[in-house]
Write a protein that holds these residues in place. Structure first.
Motif, mmCIF file in Angstrom:
data_model
loop_
_atom_site.group_PDB
_atom_site.id
_atom_site.type_symbol
_atom_site.label_atom_id
_atom_site.label_comp_id
_atom_site.label_asym_id
_atom_site.label_seq_id
_atom_site.Cartn_x
_atom_site.Cartn_y
_atom_site.Cartn_z
ATOM 1 N N LEU A 98 85.821 -11.579 13.841
ATOM 2 C CA LEU A 98 86.302 -10.557 12.925
ATOM 3 C C LEU A 98 85.251 -10.235 11.867
ATOM 4 C CD1 LEU A 98 89.910 -11.875 12.166
ATOM 5 C CD2 LEU A 98 89.265 -10.045 13.745
ATOM 6 N N PRO A 99 85.112 -8.983 11.493
ATOM 7 C CA PRO A 99 84.253 -8.639 10.356
ATOM 8 C C PRO A 99 84.856 -9.156 9.044
ATOM 9 C CG PRO A 99 84.668 -6.715 11.737
ATOM 10 C CD PRO A 99 85.637 -7.777 12.164
ATOM 11 N N LEU A 100 83.980 -9.483 8.104
ATOM 12 C CA LEU A 100 84.403 -9.954 6.786
ATOM 13 C C LEU A 100 83.596 -9.243 5.712
ATOM 14 C CD1 LEU A 100 85.860 -11.982 4.829
ATOM 15 C CD2 LEU A 100 83.916 -13.534 5.228
ATOM 16 N N LEU A 101 84.310 -8.736 4.703
ATOM 17 C CA LEU A 101 83.695 -8.190 3.491
ATOM 18 C C LEU A 101 84.116 -9.054 2.328
ATOM 19 C CD1 LEU A 101 82.457 -6.105 1.509
ATOM 20 C CD2 LEU A 101 84.536 -4.718 1.825
ATOM 21 N N THR A 102 83.157 -9.570 1.584
ATOM 22 C CA THR A 102 83.469 -10.368 0.405
ATOM 23 C C THR A 102 82.531 -9.962 -0.723
ATOM 24 O OG1 THR A 102 83.948 -12.631 -0.361
ATOM 25 C CG2 THR A 102 81.922 -12.313 0.928
ATOM 26 N N PHE A 103 82.877 -10.344 -1.958
ATOM 27 C CA PHE A 103 82.179 -9.815 -3.127
ATOM 28 C C PHE A 103 81.513 -10.911 -3.948
ATOM 29 C CE2 PHE A 103 84.979 -6.476 -1.887
ATOM 30 C CZ PHE A 103 84.261 -5.326 -2.165
ATOM 31 N N SER A 104 80.368 -10.572 -4.492
ATOM 32 C CA SER A 104 79.640 -11.450 -5.396
ATOM 33 C C SER A 104 79.325 -10.683 -6.671
ATOM 34 C CB SER A 104 78.381 -11.989 -4.714
ATOM 35 O OG SER A 104 77.776 -12.997 -5.514
ATOM 36 N N SER A 105 78.412 -11.202 -7.468
ATOM 37 C CA SER A 105 78.282 -10.738 -8.847
ATOM 38 C C SER A 105 76.830 -10.666 -9.299
ATOM 39 C CB SER A 105 79.050 -11.715 -9.750
ATOM 40 O OG SER A 105 78.754 -11.518 -11.112
ATOM 41 N N ASP A 106 76.579 -9.804 -10.286
ATOM 42 C CA ASP A 106 75.270 -9.777 -10.937
ATOM 43 C C ASP A 106 74.987 -11.082 -11.677
ATOM 44 O OD1 ASP A 106 77.358 -9.189 -12.773
ATOM 45 O OD2 ASP A 106 75.959 -8.195 -14.139
ATOM 46 N N LEU A 107 76.013 -11.884 -11.930
ATOM 47 C CA LEU A 107 75.834 -13.135 -12.669
ATOM 48 C C LEU A 107 75.204 -14.235 -11.830
ATOM 49 C CD1 LEU A 107 79.046 -13.248 -14.884
ATOM 50 C CD2 LEU A 107 76.785 -12.316 -15.401
ATOM 51 N N VAL A 108 74.775 -13.928 -10.617
ATOM 52 C CA VAL A 108 73.965 -14.893 -9.856
ATOM 53 C C VAL A 108 72.518 -14.882 -10.357
ATOM 54 C CG1 VAL A 108 75.409 -14.670 -7.801
ATOM 55 C CG2 VAL A 108 73.319 -13.297 -7.980
ATOM 56 N N PHE A 109 72.165 -13.921 -11.217
ATOM 57 C CA PHE A 109 70.799 -13.815 -11.729
ATOM 58 C C PHE A 109 70.716 -14.325 -13.171
ATOM 59 C CE2 PHE A 109 70.991 -10.366 -8.487
ATOM 60 C CZ PHE A 109 70.056 -10.913 -7.609
ATOM 61 N N ASP A 110 69.493 -14.699 -13.571
ATOM 62 C CA ASP A 110 69.309 -15.285 -14.909
ATOM 63 C C ASP A 110 68.788 -14.307 -15.946
ATOM 64 O OD1 ASP A 110 66.657 -14.984 -14.203
ATOM 65 O OD2 ASP A 110 66.163 -17.122 -14.232
ATOM 66 N N GLY A 111 68.507 -13.048 -15.537
ATOM 67 C CA GLY A 111 68.033 -12.064 -16.493
ATOM 68 C C GLY A 111 66.561 -12.166 -16.820
ATOM 69 N N GLY A 112 65.824 -12.923 -16.028
ATOM 70 C CA GLY A 112 64.423 -13.164 -16.342
ATOM 71 C C GLY A 112 63.479 -12.030 -16.021
ATOM 72 N N GLN A 113 63.961 -10.981 -15.376
ATOM 73 C CA GLN A 113 63.079 -9.859 -15.078
ATOM 74 C C GLN A 113 63.545 -8.612 -15.815
ATOM 75 O OE1 GLN A 113 63.580 -9.969 -10.720
ATOM 76 N NE2 GLN A 113 64.420 -7.901 -10.815
ATOM 77 N N SER A 114 62.701 -7.600 -15.813
ATOM 78 C CA SER A 114 63.005 -6.384 -16.561
ATOM 79 C C SER A 114 63.122 -5.163 -15.667
ATOM 80 C CB SER A 114 61.919 -6.143 -17.619
ATOM 81 O OG SER A 114 60.638 -6.071 -17.003
ATOM 82 N N ALA A 115 63.121 -5.357 -14.365
ATOM 83 C CA ALA A 115 63.346 -4.288 -13.393
ATOM 84 C C ALA A 115 64.608 -4.617 -12.623
ATOM 85 C CB ALA A 115 62.153 -4.172 -12.449
ATOM 86 N N PRO A 116 65.321 -3.606 -12.138
ATOM 87 C CA PRO A 116 66.582 -3.878 -11.442
ATOM 88 C C PRO A 116 66.436 -4.901 -10.314
ATOM 89 C CG PRO A 116 66.369 -1.541 -11.861
ATOM 90 C CD PRO A 116 65.058 -2.152 -12.261
ATOM 91 N N TYR A 117 67.385 -5.804 -10.263
ATOM 92 C CA TYR A 117 67.392 -6.833 -9.218
ATOM 93 C C TYR A 117 67.734 -6.216 -7.876
ATOM 94 C CZ TYR A 117 67.164 -10.675 -12.600
ATOM 95 O OH TYR A 117 66.762 -11.548 -13.578
ATOM 96 N N LEU A 118 66.951 -6.546 -6.855
ATOM 97 C CA LEU A 118 67.213 -6.127 -5.485
ATOM 98 C C LEU A 118 67.832 -7.271 -4.697
ATOM 99 C CD1 LEU A 118 63.913 -4.172 -4.718
ATOM 100 C CD2 LEU A 118 66.066 -3.289 -5.657
ATOM 101 N N GLU A 119 68.312 -6.970 -3.518
ATOM 102 C CA GLU A 119 68.957 -7.981 -2.675
ATOM 103 C C GLU A 119 68.016 -9.133 -2.336
ATOM 104 O OE1 GLU A 119 71.080 -4.057 -1.932
ATOM 105 O OE2 GLU A 119 68.993 -4.706 -2.133
ATOM 106 N N SER A 120 66.723 -8.845 -2.321
ATOM 107 C CA SER A 120 65.739 -9.868 -1.950
ATOM 108 C C SER A 120 65.333 -10.772 -3.103
ATOM 109 C CB SER A 120 64.482 -9.186 -1.387
ATOM 110 O OG SER A 120 63.951 -8.258 -2.325
ATOM 111 N N ALA A 122 65.461 -13.640 -5.910
ATOM 112 C CA ALA A 122 66.051 -14.986 -5.847
ATOM 113 C C ALA A 122 67.063 -15.202 -6.966
ATOM 114 C CB ALA A 122 64.957 -16.030 -5.948
ATOM 115 N N PRO A 123 68.298 -15.586 -6.621
ATOM 116 C CA PRO A 123 69.285 -15.902 -7.653
ATOM 117 C C PRO A 123 68.919 -17.162 -8.437
ATOM 118 C CG PRO A 123 70.368 -15.354 -5.585
ATOM 119 C CD PRO A 123 68.906 -15.545 -5.278
#
Length: 294
Positions: A98-120, A122-123
């Motif tokens: 079965l397909p599954l869709l689940t959700f995560s959060s921007d809070l996996v990041f620490d804010g250490g960069q100044s450009a938008p976080y991409l999927e690649s 590292a959290p």
């Protein structure tokens, strides 16, 4: 994908669960929405029973522990609902193809960069909540590499009053000041945009990590001022304050703006706020349909 089997939604009473149920009904899709009493996602037996009873073609996991600060003192429960539950759903979906869709959060990041976080990128989560979401991402994709995992941020929607924009508008309409952090940069997300786009991706059999937010970055205080201005209200009541002044138990990243290597799939934050206000007017003049909780 056209099927008479239902889409099974967990967490039916939450913001995302209610929105998925509503959007599926609007789009004429068969849907079953189960609350925590009907489906405990951290119970293998409960998941198996729900699959036997409803025979869904896919699962949308909209359940989870959402109290970011309380998670610092209640990490075991947070992990049970945010990590163990999605992991067990992924195992069940793998076993039943079965397909599954689940959700995560921007809070996996620490804010250490100044450009938008991409999927690649590292959290590196700063909080128990963020850790639970990061661990869930890893567990889900390990057991079900075809799963669709959507990271998102800072919900707002007139369909559920439990959100920042609603509280800012209510305070202004009551003539009350509204304090908001002015040093946390975020990607606000209009829930109907998120749900419609995530549902499209699920139907298109997308998989892996995706970032879905409205386009545009702002602080919480800027978001409140923009919402009030668009609503024709006095934005002078927004009181900008540093995040540290709120005494939150959980650390937040100073920068958690999400971008996406998949492209910009959602419209602007301002567009979302306009439609939020239109939804408020519509809901104020008509009773929304009752949700069926099984």
């Amino acid at each position: 994908m056209l099927t008479t089997q239902p889409l099974l939604i967990t967490g039916a009473k939450g913001t995302l669960g209610q929105a998925f149920w509503r959007v599926c009904r609007m789009r004429g899709l068969a849907v079953v929405a189960l609350d925590r009493a009907a489906l405990d996602i951290a119970s293998t037996n409960s998941i198996a029973q729900a699959l036997r009873e409803h025979q869904p073609w896919a699962i949308v996991n909209a359940a989870g522990y959402v109290r970011v600060d309380e998670a610092e003192m209640d990490e075991a429960r947070c992990i049970r609902e945010n990590t163990t539950g999605p992991q067990l759903l992924a195992k069940a979906c793998a076993a039943h193809h079965l397909p599954l869709l689940t959700f995560s959060s921007d809070l996996v990041f620490d804010g250490g960069q100044s450009a938008p976080y991409l999927e690649s990128d590292a959290p590196c989560p700063l909080s128990a909540y963020g850790r639970s979401k990061w661990q869930a991402e890893q567990a889900v994709l390990a057991h079900l590499p075809t799963a669709l995992v959507v990271r998102t941020s800072a919900f707002f929607s007139a369909w559920d009053p439990h959100n920042f924009v609603h509280h800012a508008l209510m305070a202004a309409r009551a003539g009350q000041p509204f304090a908001a952090a002015d040093d946390l940069l975020i990607s606000p997300t209009y829930v109907p945009d998120l749900v419609n786009t995530a549902l499209d991706l699920l139907l298109d059999e997308a998989q892996g990590l995706w970032h879905l937010t409205n386009q545009g970055a702002c602080t919480w205080a800027e978001l409140a001022r923009l919402a009030l201005t668009l609503a024709g209200l006095d934005a002078a009541g927004v009181v900008p304050q540093p995040a540290a002044s709120f005494g939150w138990a959980a650390s937040r990243p100073g920068y958690s703006v999400l971008g996406s290597a998949h492209g910009a799939l959602l419209p602007s934050v301002e567009s979302g706020l306009h439609r939020h206000l239109a939804d408020e007017r519509l809901l104020g003049s008509a009773n929304p349909p009752a949700m069926l909780l099984i």
